[in-house]
Design a protein around this motif. Sequence first.
Motif, short mmCIF file in Angstrom:
data_model
loop_
_atom_site.label_atom_id
_atom_site.label_comp_id
_atom_site.label_asym_id
_atom_site.label_seq_id
_atom_site.Cartn_x
_atom_site.Cartn_y
_atom_site.Cartn_z
N MET A 1 8.24 7.36 2.12
CA MET A 1 8.12 6.19 1.88
C MET A 1 7.13 5.16 2.86
N VAL A 2 5.98 4.40 2.59
CA VAL A 2 5.84 3.43 3.22
C VAL A 2 6.15 2.63 4.46
N SER A 3 5.84 2.47 6.04
CA SER A 3 5.97 1.34 6.99
C SER A 3 6.13 0.36 6.63
N ASP A 4 6.71 0.07 7.44
CA ASP A 4 7.45 -1.52 6.92
C ASP A 4 5.91 -2.68 7.83
N VAL A 5 5.35 -1.51 8.96
CA VAL A 5 4.97 -2.05 9.63
C VAL A 5 3.78 -3.54 9.40
N ILE A 6 3.57 -3.55 7.91
CA ILE A 6 2.56 -4.72 7.11
C ILE A 6 3.16 -5.76 8.17
N ASP A 7 4.45 -5.88 7.19
CA ASP A 7 5.32 -7.09 7.79
C ASP A 7 5.93 -7.40 8.48
N ARG A 8 5.61 -6.48 9.53
CA ARG A 8 6.10 -7.16 11.22
C ARG A 8 4.91 -7.28 11.59
N ASN A 9 3.61 -8.00 10.97
CA ASN A 9 2.93 -8.15 11.87
C ASN A 9 2.44 -9.21 11.39
N SER A 10 2.30 -10.64 12.58
CA SER A 10 2.26 -11.88 11.94
C SER A 10 0.82 -12.10 11.59
N ARG A 11 -0.37 -11.61 12.57
CA ARG A 11 -1.70 -12.06 12.08
C ARG A 11 -2.24 -11.54 10.69
N PHE A 12 -1.06 -10.58 10.44
CA PHE A 12 -1.85 -9.95 9.34
C PHE A 12 -0.82 -11.30 7.37
N GLN A 13 0.36 -11.82 8.20
CA GLN A 13 0.83 -12.36 7.87
C GLN A 13 -0.31 -14.23 7.54
N THR B 1 -0.56 8.60 3.83
CA THR B 1 -1.80 9.29 3.18
C THR B 1 -2.40 8.51 2.02
N GLU B 2 -1.29 8.99 1.29
CA GLU B 2 -1.72 8.25 -0.37
C GLU B 2 -2.69 6.59 -0.29
N SER B 3 -1.28 5.70 0.11
CA SER B 3 -1.87 4.73 0.11
C SER B 3 -2.40 4.13 0.98
N LEU B 4 -2.84 4.43 2.04
CA LEU B 4 -4.43 4.73 2.85
C LEU B 4 -5.68 5.09 2.12
N LEU B 5 -5.31 5.80 1.63
CA LEU B 5 -6.83 6.48 1.11
C LEU B 5 -7.41 5.37 -0.86
N VAL B 6 -5.62 5.49 -1.15
CA VAL B 6 -6.45 4.24 -2.35
C VAL B 6 -7.42 2.72 -1.59
N LEU C 1 -5.68 -4.77 5.64
CA LEU C 1 -5.17 -4.17 5.45
C LEU C 1 -4.99 -2.42 5.25
N VAL C 2 -6.36 -1.73 5.23
CA VAL C 2 -6.63 -0.73 6.01
C VAL C 2 -6.69 -0.77 6.79
N ASP C 3 -6.59 -1.03 8.13
CA ASP C 3 -7.22 -1.71 9.74
C ASP C 3 -5.24 -0.92 9.91
N LEU C 4 -4.29 -1.72 9.11
CA LEU C 4 -3.24 -1.68 9.97
C LEU C 4 -1.72 0.33 9.38
N LEU C 5 -2.81 0.10 7.71
CA LEU C 5 -3.12 1.70 6.96
C LEU C 5 -2.82 2.82 8.33
N TYR C 6 -3.61 2.38 8.54
CA TYR C 6 -4.59 3.82 9.59
C TYR C 6 -3.92 3.61 10.58
N GLN C 7 -3.81 2.19 10.97
CA GLN C 7 -3.02 2.67 12.83
C GLN C 7 -1.70 2.71 12.88
N ASP C 8 -1.41 2.69 11.12
CA ASP C 8 0.16 3.38 11.14
C ASP C 8 0.94 5.30 11.22
N LEU C 9 -0.52 5.10 10.24
CA LEU C 9 -0.44 6.91 9.76
C LEU C 9 -0.73 7.58 10.58
#
Length: 290
Positions: free
Chosen positions: A1-13, A152-157, A206-214
């Motif tokens: 499952m993809v981490s919830d790091v996206i939803d915890r990032n206020s700047r991204f929101q 990794t799959e979501s990051l590469l997508v 989005l890519v930056d967040l996904l990579y930093q989480d990975l």
Amino acid sequence: MVSDVIDRNSRFQEIMNRLTDKSIDDYYNPYRLFEWPDHLPENTWWMSPELTTTHGTDIAEHLTPEQLHTLSKHESINFYSLNVHGIRELLTEVVNRIHTAGFETPSEFFHHFIGEENEHMWFFAEFCLRYGKKIYRQPPTTTETPTHGPKTESLLVFTRILIFEELVDHYNSTMAADERLHDTIRAINRIHHQDESRHIAFGRELVDLLYQDLRQTATDQELTDISTYLRRYLTHSFESLYHPQVYRDAGLDHPHDIRRRLLQSPARAEAERRTFRKTLKYLEKTGLIR
């Protein structure tokens, strides 16, 4: 499952909210926006000559102005065909993730993204079928995708989507400003560039967040595999502009030999560097490409 790091990032929101508002403010009806003349003039540029695959090569030196114009027509149709195929792929991937765990925050923007990309696919296909009577088929990619789990799959997508958008936006922004091109050609490139600016801004965040989480759990080998894959994907994406059927339709002999010679040309390497200059700078700064 993809981490919830996206939803915890206020700047991204905050960025998602701003981009969503911009999509609403800039909304247009593509089915009424464009004027489609019955024919476009043949003996003129359909693509900025500096963007054509033969530019700066010895092959171009042996072609007449009429042949160069004809080639630019078919290269133009191929470019919009690439958009049709690329958009179809990215729509499938985004639809598969909208309103799923880990992607709650961008889902509101995904709705606008999906709607806009669907309309882009429509007007690019309309151009191809009206003025080229075809949508060029593309060979399947031979670049093997690393399989290291859903993160990794979501990051590469989303990195592939970003690379695709930055490639076409380089061409869009150039042709939108090129007064040598017909108004219809300039218009579809201008409107696509307008929307892609938002999509690229979204994609980079989005890519930056996904990579930093990975990176928190990935091994060094996994990160190396991702870097190697993306370098190959960049080259594969650019080489898709070099289509032997385009050269055949333009009336050139030995189209596969022409493609081989063009791919080996120093002009091709320079064109790829120029096209992906900003993209590579971003990917290297982020750490995705080492």
